[in-house]
Design an enzyme around this catalytic site. Structure first.
Site, mmCIF file in Angstrom:
data_model
loop_
_atom_site.group_PDB
_atom_site.id
_atom_site.type_symbol
_atom_site.label_atom_id
_atom_site.label_comp_id
_atom_site.label_asym_id
_atom_site.label_seq_id
_atom_site.Cartn_x
_atom_site.Cartn_y
_atom_site.Cartn_z
ATOM 1 N N GLY A 26 0.802 -1.225 0.000
ATOM 2 C CA GLY A 26 0.000 0.000 0.000
ATOM 3 C C GLY A 26 0.829 1.266 0.000
ATOM 4 O O GLY A 26 0.291 2.354 -0.202
ATOM 5 N N CYS A 57 -26.993 -10.280 -16.361
ATOM 6 C CA CYS A 57 -26.457 -10.037 -17.695
ATOM 7 C C CYS A 57 -27.474 -10.509 -18.731
ATOM 8 O O CYS A 57 -27.984 -11.637 -18.655
ATOM 9 C CB CYS A 57 -25.124 -10.769 -17.878
ATOM 10 N N CYS A 66 -25.541 -13.537 -20.840
ATOM 11 C CA CYS A 66 -25.169 -14.834 -20.267
ATOM 12 C C CYS A 66 -25.945 -15.143 -18.993
ATOM 13 O O CYS A 66 -25.782 -16.202 -18.408
ATOM 14 C CB CYS A 66 -23.662 -14.900 -19.990
ATOM 15 N N CYS A 70 -22.262 -8.121 -19.240
ATOM 16 C CA CYS A 70 -21.038 -8.227 -18.439
ATOM 17 C C CYS A 70 -19.977 -7.280 -18.986
ATOM 18 O O CYS A 70 -19.738 -7.241 -20.195
ATOM 19 C CB CYS A 70 -20.462 -9.637 -18.501
ATOM 20 N N CYS A 80 -18.105 -13.397 -19.793
ATOM 21 C CA CYS A 80 -19.411 -13.508 -20.436
ATOM 22 C C CYS A 80 -19.341 -14.558 -21.560
ATOM 23 O O CYS A 80 -20.202 -15.439 -21.667
ATOM 24 C CB CYS A 80 -19.823 -12.150 -20.992
#
Lengths: 362, 289, 269
Positions: free
Chosen positions: B31, B240, B243, B265, B271
């Site tokens: 970080g 979606c 899909c 997606c 997808c």
């Protein structure tokens, strides 16, 4: 029925072909040669060399041609090329004292040893379009005079001798290299000068102009502006001594500014400094004003909050390649972030609506 | 100039070594933003130069590279960066998340869980999570050093006071291993939970801002919030349309000028794999016989 | 709600008692080249005590306050807070002190407030800085504190810009006192306010100081303010302390010629 957009690759290919065609323009018009750009667009070439930080007029001319005259794009091409070049070593500091000057003026003294030399300047031209240039003509010839052989000393040295100028301090032997180390704050003067030397001419100009208009005023006089060629020398380890490896054109500006001083120390003029590759006096003068404004702290001046006094502001924003890249990246797809904002704003509006309904019901 | 004139993966070895050193430092201090001497790349700043340099420093000839932008392999900038590495490194490329050893991404984390040995490289525009609260780099570095993050929560407080909810939907700040507050790059906050405890190495490169930071595998990453206004990863409230996936991040597609729209997606590989497995959504095209 | 690593200090020094000072200043000096900012300043501040520092502008009182609060690096001497020299402390520890046990009220509320942040956010900042993570309780505390400084609770989401000068100053005080500090520095807290507004603010301050048992160091050029708030006074001139003692004693029976001048020129009002 919806079909996801495919063929990004083909689109890119086609766009680049179109770009190449547009760059050439009307094929009935003769194509520009690199030599033509180098010889007749010299100041554009100089700017590309200065801000691209690479002294090579032919490559700069090529970049201008490839960039269709977009100088920032040309600078970008040069920078991207430069970064891949191997480094054999560093040159010795150039001696601008020994510059073969083509132009050398001082605003502080009427007559100076070595004389004032106007050189090829736009100054005092009347800015009237010269329609004769639309037709082919003979190459103009200027009057000739044998070159001066006597040295041309720096004018500020003359003030220095009398103790009127703040003394030059000897910095570290090797200044830091902005292109090899990250810019970190606080930046010392060599680093600041380096950033300014390759900074955007327009940005540095505007910063300098703002100091003249009172945002960090330093009362600058152009002590000396000189343009000319300097030898570049390099120590060759195998030889054990320095040899001249070429010469480059430089523009150098030294300003004389308002003085410092206190009860204990007598007043002295202070300095601002600008040095730019090629003939680029607007940039060199601007640079020396901004350099001087950024020195407020070491000279014990007040920080008035002026943009030109703020090293973080100036240095983080003077590079046009960084600026243009980041600015233009907002053209890239941001579907995902935008979608998340859409959802959030819908949710906030829905929640607010529910709240209003509840209030109305109560 | 021919491609042969450039080193493997474009950057010279000394530059790669410098970047790898920064990456190792970043991994050692999760970080923390490590300054590095970002090079000028043949693509503009802001277009992924940080990610490209990190990828270049990580790639070996055996690697298999995937590049996505907005989750998709076929967006123009993803195509352009993939092409760059095909030319300069000659590595194999793929669109399948599972096949890739290095994935460079802009704005998304793939839906499919990453595995040990994979490297996810993020393109980062503004690495400093405190930047829009404090514009001065010297000050934000001090704030990180002294762990002075009160201001970050003031911003979240102000959001709730004004909007009733935290009004940050992407680039949602996180705290890493209880120490550094980090910008996860402009991924939607939907992706934030995937940052923590991830099996892959996550590397973040900001070219213009000259910063690198990193999350080693299985790092603790917590999205900032309040106890009574907890962090909520969110997505469009749909499945979606191609899909049928219920748990993937969706792009909204406007299909006509009468308010017609569909949701698909954003992760195109995810997808497509689902559709290849025979899964269908509300608007899936009929099977061509 | 403080994280364990955020408590101050790691080892607990003896609590200040009426017998041991909260703050002990020994030979403190600050120099600008050859010019003296302040020099040879010595005093003790006991818990619950209000010390006034008076003098003309340029007398060094603001320099002294900045050195004590850690805004300026002193050049000589020691500042012992609960027995520990703050000049020898690491910056993280000093910063932690200044957002927990210490507070600083600036003359200009703009210097002490975040003008772009709501009143509630301004008051809540110190709480969040030391780990408060419950929005509801932060807001409750902020509401309570707005009430204590006589700002209507419905103004909690307004920004300080929309407040009058007196309200801004009261908001700054709430923002500083919300974490229950022990030691408060005040730099001309009533400067720049109308006389009637000043009176109300002084009244409020006096109440808070008494109720919270605060130790205060207040810099002022206004001897009336000093008389109302301070238990003890320190008179400064040219960077030096020229007289100190109980407030009434200094104001009613000044010893130094300069103090006599100062008192006679002002207190007739």
């Amino acid at each position: 029925m919806y079909v996801a957009t495919k063929g990004g690759e083909r689109a890119i290919e086609a766009a680049h072909q179109w770009l190449a065609e547009a760059r050439r323009g009307d094929p009935a018009v003769p194509e520009l040669s690199i030599a033509q750009i180098r010889e007749q667009m010299t100041l554009a070439v100089n700017r590309v060399m200065a801000e691209g930080s690479l002294y090579d007029p032919d490559l700069a001319a090529l970049a201008i041609k490839q960039a269709r005259g977009d100088l920032i794009e040309a600078i970008f091409l040069i920078r991207a090329y430069r970064t891949t070049l191997p480094r054999f070593g560093g040159a010795l500091p150039v001696e601008t004292d020994e510059m073969a000057v083509t132009r050398r003026i001082s605003a502080t003294f009427k007559d100076v040893p070595g004389g004032q030399v106007l050189g090829p300047t736009f100054d005092y031209t009347h800015r009237l379009l010269d329609f004769a240039l639309m037709a082919d003509g003979d190459a103009p010839q200027a009057a000739r005079k044998p070159a001066e052989t006597q040295p041309v000393p720096h004018i500020l040295q003359l003030l220095d001798r009398d103790g009127l100028m703040e003394p030059l301090t000897q910095g570290e032997a090797t200044p830091p290299d902005l292109t090899r180390e990250p810019l970190e704050m606080p930046a010392d003067r060599p680093l600041r000068l380096q950033a300014l030397a390759r900074g955007d001419e327009g940005f540095v100009l505007s910063m300098a102009y703002s100091t003249q208009r009172g945002y960090g005023r330093t009362h600058a006089f152009v002590g000396e502006l000189r343009i000319g060629t300097c030898a570049v020398e390099m120590e060759i380890p195998e030889l054990g001594f320095a040899v001249e490896i070429g010469e480059i054109e430089l523009t150098e500006c030294e300003t004389v500014n308002q003085f410092t001083g206190s009860k204990t120390e007598p007043a002295q003029f202070t300095r601002g400094y600008g040095l730019v590759m090629g003939q680029s006096e607007r940039k060199a003068i601007s640079m020396s004003l901004v350099d001087r404004a950024l020195r407020w702290d070491e000279l014990g001046e007040e920080n008035t909050g002026a943009p030109a006094q703020d090293a973080e502001f100036v240095l983080y924003h003077c590079d046009n390649i960084q600026a243009t890249g980041f600015l233009e990246h907002i053209k890239l797809p941001h579907y995902v972030d935008f979608q998340s904002e859409l959802e959030l704003i819908r949710k906030l509006r829905r929640d607010a609506g529910a709240e209003t309904c509840k209030e109305a019901a109560e | 100039m021919s491609e042969a004139a450039y080193n493997f993966a474009y950057l010279d070895e000394a530059t790669k070594r410098m970047i790898r050193r920064a990456l190792l430092k970043g991994l050692a201090i999760p970080g923390y933003q490590v300054p590095f001497a970002s090079r000028e790349m043949p693509m503009p700043y802001g277009w992924g130069t940080g990610g490209v340099q990190v990828t270049a420093a990580c790639l070996t000839p055996e690697d298999c590279l995937k590049v996505i932008d907005q989750g998709a392999d076929d967006t123009t900038n993803a195509v352009s960066i993939r092409k760059f590495f095909e030319r300069t490194a000659g590595v194999a490329t793929t669109e399948h998340t599972a096949e890739a050893s290095v994935i460079q991404t802009r704005h998304r984390i793939p839906e499919q869980a990453l595995t040990e040995g994979q490297i996810l490289v993020y393109q980062v525009p503004i690495p400093e999570p405190l930047r829009f609260l404090e514009p001065r780099e010297s000050e934000t570095r001090r704030m990180h050093a002294l762990e002075e993050y009160g201001l970050m929560h003031v911003k979240l407080y102000e959001d709730i006071a004004r909007h009733g909810a935290i009004a940050t939907s992407y680039a949602y700040p996180v705290k890493v291993e209880g120490r550094y507050v980090m910008d996860p790059s402009p991924i939607p906050k939907f992706d934030n939970p995937k940052l923590g405890g991830n099996a892959a190495i996550q590397l973040f490169g900001a070219g213009r801002e000259q910063r690198i930071y990193a999350l080693p595998p299985y790092t603790q990453v917590v999205s900032l919030d309040f106890e009574d206004h907890p962090f909520e990863p969110s997505k469009a409230d749909h499945d979606c349309d191609l899909c049928g996936a219920a748990q993937s991040y969706l792009d909204e597609v406007i299909t006509d000028d009468r308010g017609g729209r569909m949701f698909i997606c954003s992760d195109t590989d995810f997808c497509a794999s689902r559709r290849a497995d025979g899964l269908r959504g509300r608007l899936s095209p009929e099977e061509a016989a | 709600m403080m994280g364990s690593h955020m408590t101050f200090p790691a080892e607990t020094p003896p609590l200040a008692t009426p017998e041991t000072p909260l703050l002990r200043v020994e030979g403190l000096g600050k120099f600008y080249g050859a010019r003296i900012g302040c020099a040879d300043v010595c005093f003790d501040l006991f818990p619950g005590e209000v010390l006034g520092i008076v003098g003309e502008s340029g007398s060094g009182k603001s320099t002294l306050l900045s050195c004590l609060a850690g805004f300026l690096e002193a050049d000589a001497g020691r500042v012992l807070y609960r027995g520990r020299d703050i000049r020898a402390m690491a910056e993280p520890e000093r910063r932690m002190l200044s957002r927990t046990e210490w507070a600083f009220v600036h003359q200009n509320p703009r210097d002490g407030l975040r003008m772009g942040v709501s009143a509630g956010g301004n008051v809540g900042e110190r709480l969040m800085a030391v780990g408060a993570r419950n929005y509801g309780s932060i807001r409750d505390t902020a509401t309570d504190w707005l009430g204590r400084v006589e700002i209507a609770p419905e103004r909690i989401d307004d920004r300080p810009r929309q407040f009058s000068g007196g309200m801004q100053q009261r908001l700054q005080i709430a923002r500083n006192l919300v974490t229950g500090p022990r030691l408060v520095f005040m730099d001309e807290p009533t400067g720049g306010l109308d006389v009637s507004v000043q009176a109300r603010l002084l009244d409020l301050l006096r109440g808070l100081v008494r109720d919270m048992g605060l130790s205060v160091i207040i810099v002022t050029h206004d001897l009336a303010v000093a008389r109302l708030l301070a238990d003890r006074l320190m008179v400064m001139k040219d960077g030096h302390v020229i007289e100190q003692g109980l407030t009434d004693q200094v104001l009613d029976d000044p010893q130094a010629a300069y103090t006599q001048l100062l008192v006679s020129s002002v207190l007739q009002v």
